[in-house]
Design a protein around this motif. Structure first.
Motif, PDB file in Angstrom:
ATOM      1  N   PRO A 141     -75.840  30.087  76.607  1.00  0.00           N
ATOM      2  CA  PRO A 141     -74.478  30.248  76.092  1.00  0.00           C
ATOM      3  C   PRO A 141     -74.500  30.968  74.762  1.00  0.00           C
ATOM      4  CG  PRO A 141     -75.237  27.976  75.842  1.00  0.00           C
ATOM      5  CD  PRO A 141     -76.227  28.679  76.707  1.00  0.00           C
ATOM      6  N   SER A 142     -73.461  31.751  74.515  1.00  0.00           N
ATOM      7  CA  SER A 142     -73.373  32.398  73.208  1.00  0.00           C
ATOM      8  C   SER A 142     -73.233  31.316  72.154  1.00  0.00           C
ATOM      9  CB  SER A 142     -72.170  33.339  73.169  1.00  0.00           C
ATOM     10  OG  SER A 142     -70.964  32.598  73.091  1.00  0.00           O
ATOM     11  N   GLU A 146     -71.224  27.704  72.505  1.00  0.00           N
ATOM     12  CA  GLU A 146     -71.928  26.432  72.365  1.00  0.00           C
ATOM     13  C   GLU A 146     -71.238  25.536  71.331  1.00  0.00           C
ATOM     14  OE1 GLU A 146     -76.510  24.820  71.758  1.00  0.00           O
ATOM     15  OE2 GLU A 146     -76.039  26.932  71.379  1.00  0.00           O
ATOM     16  N   VAL A 147     -70.823  26.122  70.228  1.00  0.00           N
ATOM     17  CA  VAL A 147     -70.137  25.357  69.184  1.00  0.00           C
ATOM     18  C   VAL A 147     -68.765  24.921  69.671  1.00  0.00           C
ATOM     19  CG1 VAL A 147     -69.154  25.479  66.855  1.00  0.00           C
ATOM     20  CG2 VAL A 147     -71.409  26.477  67.320  1.00  0.00           C
ATOM     21  N   ARG A 148     -68.061  25.824  70.358  1.00  0.00           N
ATOM     22  CA  ARG A 148     -66.744  25.480  70.898  1.00  0.00           C
ATOM     23  C   ARG A 148     -66.833  24.261  71.810  1.00  0.00           C
ATOM     24  NH1 ARG A 148     -64.584  29.346  75.439  1.00  0.00           N
ATOM     25  NH2 ARG A 148     -66.288  28.205  76.454  1.00  0.00           N
ATOM     26  N   ASP A 149     -67.853  24.241  72.673  1.00  0.00           N
ATOM     27  CA  ASP A 149     -68.003  23.126  73.601  1.00  0.00           C
ATOM     28  C   ASP A 149     -68.424  21.855  72.886  1.00  0.00           C
ATOM     29  OD1 ASP A 149     -67.253  24.704  75.676  1.00  0.00           O
ATOM     30  OD2 ASP A 149     -69.248  24.948  76.541  1.00  0.00           O
ATOM     31  N   PHE A 150     -69.171  21.960  71.792  1.00  0.00           N
ATOM     32  CA  PHE A 150     -69.544  20.779  71.009  1.00  0.00           C
ATOM     33  C   PHE A 150     -68.300  20.059  70.505  1.00  0.00           C
ATOM     34  CE2 PHE A 150     -70.119  19.284  66.576  1.00  0.00           C
ATOM     35  CZ  PHE A 150     -70.873  18.149  66.832  1.00  0.00           C
ATOM     36  N   PHE A 151     -67.397  20.788  69.880  1.00  0.00           N
ATOM     37  CA  PHE A 151     -66.168  20.164  69.384  1.00  0.00           C
ATOM     38  C   PHE A 151     -65.274  19.718  70.545  1.00  0.00           C
ATOM     39  CE2 PHE A 151     -67.368  22.416  65.492  1.00  0.00           C
ATOM     40  CZ  PHE A 151     -67.111  21.447  64.536  1.00  0.00           C
ATOM     41  N   PHE A 248     -78.325  21.958  68.827  1.00  0.00           N
ATOM     42  CA  PHE A 248     -77.937  23.294  69.265  1.00  0.00           C
ATOM     43  C   PHE A 248     -79.165  24.100  69.678  1.00  0.00           C
ATOM     44  CE2 PHE A 248     -74.306  22.137  66.531  1.00  0.00           C
ATOM     45  CZ  PHE A 248     -73.287  22.350  67.456  1.00  0.00           C
ATOM     46  N   GLN A 249     -78.961  25.041  70.589  1.00  0.00           N
ATOM     47  CA  GLN A 249     -80.073  25.791  71.153  1.00  0.00           C
ATOM     48  C   GLN A 249     -80.549  26.921  70.250  1.00  0.00           C
ATOM     49  OE1 GLN A 249     -79.646  26.935  75.314  1.00  0.00           O
ATOM     50  NE2 GLN A 249     -78.060  25.391  75.616  1.00  0.00           N
ATOM     51  N   THR A 250     -79.678  27.417  69.366  1.00  0.00           N
ATOM     52  CA  THR A 250     -80.048  28.553  68.525  1.00  0.00           C
ATOM     53  C   THR A 250     -79.685  28.276  67.071  1.00  0.00           C
ATOM     54  OG1 THR A 250     -77.902  29.669  68.777  1.00  0.00           O
ATOM     55  CG2 THR A 250     -79.601  30.146  70.431  1.00  0.00           C
ATOM     56  N   ASP A 251     -80.379  28.981  66.178  1.00  0.00           N
ATOM     57  CA  ASP A 251     -80.060  28.877  64.755  1.00  0.00           C
ATOM     58  C   ASP A 251     -78.659  29.397  64.466  1.00  0.00           C
ATOM     59  OD1 ASP A 251     -82.559  27.831  64.263  1.00  0.00           O
ATOM     60  OD2 ASP A 251     -83.447  29.768  63.715  1.00  0.00           O
ATOM     61  N   GLU A 252     -78.242  30.412  65.244  1.00  0.00           N
ATOM     62  CA  GLU A 252     -76.903  30.971  65.038  1.00  0.00           C
ATOM     63  C   GLU A 252     -75.826  29.938  65.355  1.00  0.00           C
ATOM     64  OE1 GLU A 252     -79.290  32.329  66.777  1.00  0.00           O
ATOM     65  OE2 GLU A 252     -79.600  34.419  66.179  1.00  0.00           O
ATOM     66  N   ALA A 253     -76.009  29.211  66.459  1.00  0.00           N
ATOM     67  CA  ALA A 253     -75.035  28.182  66.823  1.00  0.00           C
ATOM     68  C   ALA A 253     -74.992  27.088  65.768  1.00  0.00           C
ATOM     69  CB  ALA A 253     -75.385  27.590  68.186  1.00  0.00           C
ATOM     70  N   ARG A 254     -76.145  26.703  65.265  1.00  0.00           N
ATOM     71  CA  ARG A 254     -76.197  25.665  64.231  1.00  0.00           C
ATOM     72  C   ARG A 254     -75.469  26.128  62.970  1.00  0.00           C
ATOM     73  NH1 ARG A 254     -79.943  21.198  63.219  1.00  0.00           N
ATOM     74  NH2 ARG A 254     -79.819  20.617  61.009  1.00  0.00           N
ATOM     75  N   ALA A 255     -75.667  27.398  62.602  1.00  0.00           N
ATOM     76  CA  ALA A 255     -75.018  27.931  61.395  1.00  0.00           C
ATOM     77  C   ALA A 255     -73.496  27.969  61.574  1.00  0.00           C
ATOM     78  CB  ALA A 255     -75.558  29.320  61.083  1.00  0.00           C
ATOM     79  N   GLN A 325     -52.208  38.558  69.715  1.00  0.00           N
ATOM     80  CA  GLN A 325     -51.159  39.301  70.410  1.00  0.00           C
ATOM     81  C   GLN A 325     -51.564  39.744  71.800  1.00  0.00           C
ATOM     82  OE1 GLN A 325     -50.358  42.025  66.915  1.00  0.00           O
ATOM     83  NE2 GLN A 325     -48.254  41.662  67.538  1.00  0.00           N
ATOM     84  N   ALA A 326     -52.856  39.791  72.069  1.00  0.00           N
ATOM     85  CA  ALA A 326     -53.323  40.153  73.405  1.00  0.00           C
ATOM     86  C   ALA A 326     -53.357  38.948  74.338  1.00  0.00           C
ATOM     87  CB  ALA A 326     -54.717  40.783  73.319  1.00  0.00           C
ATOM     88  N   GLY A 327     -53.011  37.771  73.811  1.00  0.00           N
ATOM     89  CA  GLY A 327     -53.030  36.567  74.627  1.00  0.00           C
ATOM     90  C   GLY A 327     -54.371  35.865  74.661  1.00  0.00           C
ATOM     91  N   THR A 328     -55.339  36.365  73.883  1.00  0.00           N
ATOM     92  CA  THR A 328     -56.663  35.750  73.854  1.00  0.00           C
ATOM     93  C   THR A 328     -56.622  34.464  73.024  1.00  0.00           C
ATOM     94  OG1 THR A 328     -57.693  37.939  73.978  1.00  0.00           O
ATOM     95  CG2 THR A 328     -59.092  36.098  73.285  1.00  0.00           C
ATOM     96  N   ILE A 329     -57.188  33.412  73.549  1.00  0.00           N
ATOM     97  CA  ILE A 329     -57.230  32.138  72.848  1.00  0.00           C
ATOM     98  C   ILE A 329     -58.317  32.189  71.784  1.00  0.00           C
ATOM     99  CG2 ILE A 329     -57.677  29.669  73.079  1.00  0.00           C
ATOM    100  CD1 ILE A 329     -56.557  29.840  75.916  1.00  0.00           C
ATOM    101  N   THR A 330     -57.938  32.005  70.521  1.00  0.00           N
ATOM    102  CA  THR A 330     -58.902  32.045  69.422  1.00  0.00           C
ATOM    103  C   THR A 330     -59.220  30.660  68.870  1.00  0.00           C
ATOM    104  OG1 THR A 330     -57.141  32.419  67.789  1.00  0.00           O
ATOM    105  CG2 THR A 330     -58.161  34.364  68.765  1.00  0.00           C
ATOM    106  N   LYS A 331     -58.361  29.686  69.099  1.00  0.00           N
ATOM    107  CA  LYS A 331     -58.620  28.286  68.785  1.00  0.00           C
ATOM    108  C   LYS A 331     -58.010  27.462  69.898  1.00  0.00           C
ATOM    109  CE  LYS A 331     -58.561  28.251  63.680  1.00  0.00           C
ATOM    110  NZ  LYS A 331     -57.870  27.650  62.496  1.00  0.00           N
ATOM    111  N   ARG A 332     -58.659  26.363  70.228  1.00  0.00           N
ATOM    112  CA  ARG A 332     -58.099  25.529  71.287  1.00  0.00           C
ATOM    113  C   ARG A 332     -58.662  24.121  71.188  1.00  0.00           C
ATOM    114  NH1 ARG A 332     -61.256  25.903  76.939  1.00  0.00           N
ATOM    115  NH2 ARG A 332     -63.334  25.602  76.106  1.00  0.00           N
TER     116      ARG A 332
END
Length: 466
Positions: A141-142, A146-151, A248-255, A325-332
């Motif tokens: 997972p990106s 990964e962080v989104r799914d954690f929360f 977390f699987q990656t340092d980026e996700a942890r950060a 404005q494009a309908g993309t979910i940025t927080k949920r």
């Protein structure tokens, strides 16, 4: 509408294991037969009202924990994954999905991870991603996902961080505003705070211990950033311990997650749990009153409302979402049975999309999802100025809502005729898993249904859904 049956076998087993009782002794405590308990623990029978009351009286269980929402989240995620064209067979029955989510949640999560890995590998192949040939190009997972799914699976409530923030607000903010308390706390640690004319919202130099904030930012944003810096500097051990637990699987996700936890602390310090919950109930969740009282933005208030899930002191279970404005979910986040599409945008029939057309106004909507659950939804634009002429404006819309059973606790539901079924607008999760046969805004056919195409007839859609 009949209340949904409560299946909580996994939670029953968890309680029994925690108190160290055999099935026979546990059944006796609950006042049921051993076979009946066995059936409930295996989700062959729903948990009865008598058992719920016994759990509260005998073991002090917060009965709201029996229906935490994790099962519905997993079911929703599995339905969306199984709608992928790679699965050519029919969709498994909902009963099977609910059984998997309740009895084998770890296996369900593993399936979702596997499907996500497949999707990412497929996307790499489709785009000829050069990373595919590298040794470290394993499908995972990106970091953002990964962080989104954690929360998401923590119910957007992190107890230790929330309580630490509440303690900070009560201890340091007793004689000062929380903003002044944040500045004083940073100063006590040798951090100098200054404001400059800069596009960068916050910049901290660890070597010189200088924190620079943009004076173009709103007061609410400045205060939030001050509290975020307090979290990073004074609550580092707590944040790191929470991150260790998440694995977390990656340092980026942890950060990314560390910034997310610091953001969580900032919001919880700005709006301390007990005070905020009381004020929300007192004002009947009037967002403008809450924003004024706590010196927060409307978006910050909405986000905080969606986190009020402390065991034993839960608020109204809200969903909260932000779209561009494009309908993309940025927080949920959803503490309700409503779950958002993991891939793609939100349903175009939802009032959150109309908020861009009527800036500065609260739009109310009564909506019903395909599973028959009805909601009160509130939407508003939250455009953010760049703070100077010529600076780009970031445009978003947010939606906050709850199931209609809680409408009496919302000032925004006053005057709405919630007794009439026809006033509820039909909305869905995403077109490809929405079961509605007639929808004038459908973008793609539902993957679970067969289609009929008649060259001699053209309706709103160029096909009929069987």
């Amino acid at each position: 509408m009949a209340a949904p049956k409560l299946y909580a076998g996994a939670k029953l087993r968890e309680v029994r294991t925690r108190v160290g009782l055999t099935q026979k002794d546990f059944a006796a405590k609950l006042g049921v037969s051993l076979p009946y308990l066995n059936q409930m623990e295996n989700n062959n029978r729903p948990v009865s009202t008598t058992v719920v009351l016994s759990l509260a009286q005998e073991f002090g269980l917060d009965v709201t924990e029996l229906n935490s929402g994790d099962g519905e989240r997993i079911v929703s995620d599995m339905r969306e994954a199984l709608a992928d064209p790679v699965f050519s067979s029919d969709m498994p029955p909902m009963a099977d999905l609910r059984l998997a989510a309740s009895n084998a949640p770890a296996l369900a999560h593993a399936f979702l991870e596997l499907h996500r890995a497949y999707r990412q590998t497929h996307e790499r192949l489709a785009s000829l991603d050069e990373a595919l040939g590298r040794e470290d190009a394993r499908a995972r997972p990106s970091p953002w996902e990964e962080v989104r799914d954690f929360f998401h699976y923590c119910d957007n409530y992190i107890d230790a961080v929330d309580r630490a923030a509440e303690h900070f607000a009560s201890t340091h903010g007793h004689h000062h505003s929380v903003r002044a308390a944040a500045v004083a706390t940073l100063a006590d640690g040798g951090v100098d705070v200054s404001f400059e004319d800069t596009d960068t919202l916050r910049r901290y130099d660890a070597e010189s211990q200088n924190l620079v904030l943009s004076y173009r930012a709103s007061q609410e944003s400045q205060t939030f950033q001050l509290l975020l810096q307090v979290a990073l500097l004074r609550q580092d051990k707590l944040l790191e311990a929470t991150l260790d637990f998440a694995r977390f699987q990656t340092d980026e996700a942890r950060a990314i997650a560390k910034i997310g936890l610091a953001n969580y602390f900032a919001g919880a310090a700005l709006m301390p749990y007990g005070q905020f919950l009381h004020a929300a109930q007192e004002t009947r969740h009037d967002l403008e009153q809450l924003a004024t009282r706590f010196g927060a933005s409307i978006e910050q208030v909405c986000h905080r409302l969606s986190t009020l899930q402390r065991p034993g002191a839960k608020g109204v279970p809200f969903f909260f979402v932000r779209v561009d404005q494009a309908g993309t979910i940025t927080k949920r986040h959803s503490a309700t049975r409503l779950q958002f599409a993991r891939f793609g945008g939100a349903c175009p029939l939802w009032n959150v999309h109309r908020a861009f057309e009527q800036p500065g106004q609260f739009l109310r909507q009564l909506a019903e999802t395909p599973d028959g659950v009805r909601y009160v939804s509130l939407a508003r634009d939250v455009s953010k100025s760049g703070g100077r002429f010529g600076a780009p404006v970031r445009r978003y819309a947010i939606a906050l809502g709850c199931e209609v059973t809680h409408a009496g606790q919302l000032v925004y539901a006053d005057g709405l005729d919630i007794a009439r079924a026809e006033v509820f607008e039909p909305i869905g999760i995403s077109c490809r898993i929405c079961e509605r046969k007639m929808c004038h805004q459908r973008s793609v056919p539902p993957l679970e249904r067969r289609l009929s195409v008649d060259p001699d007839t053209r309706d709103v859609l160029p096909y009929a859904v069987n």
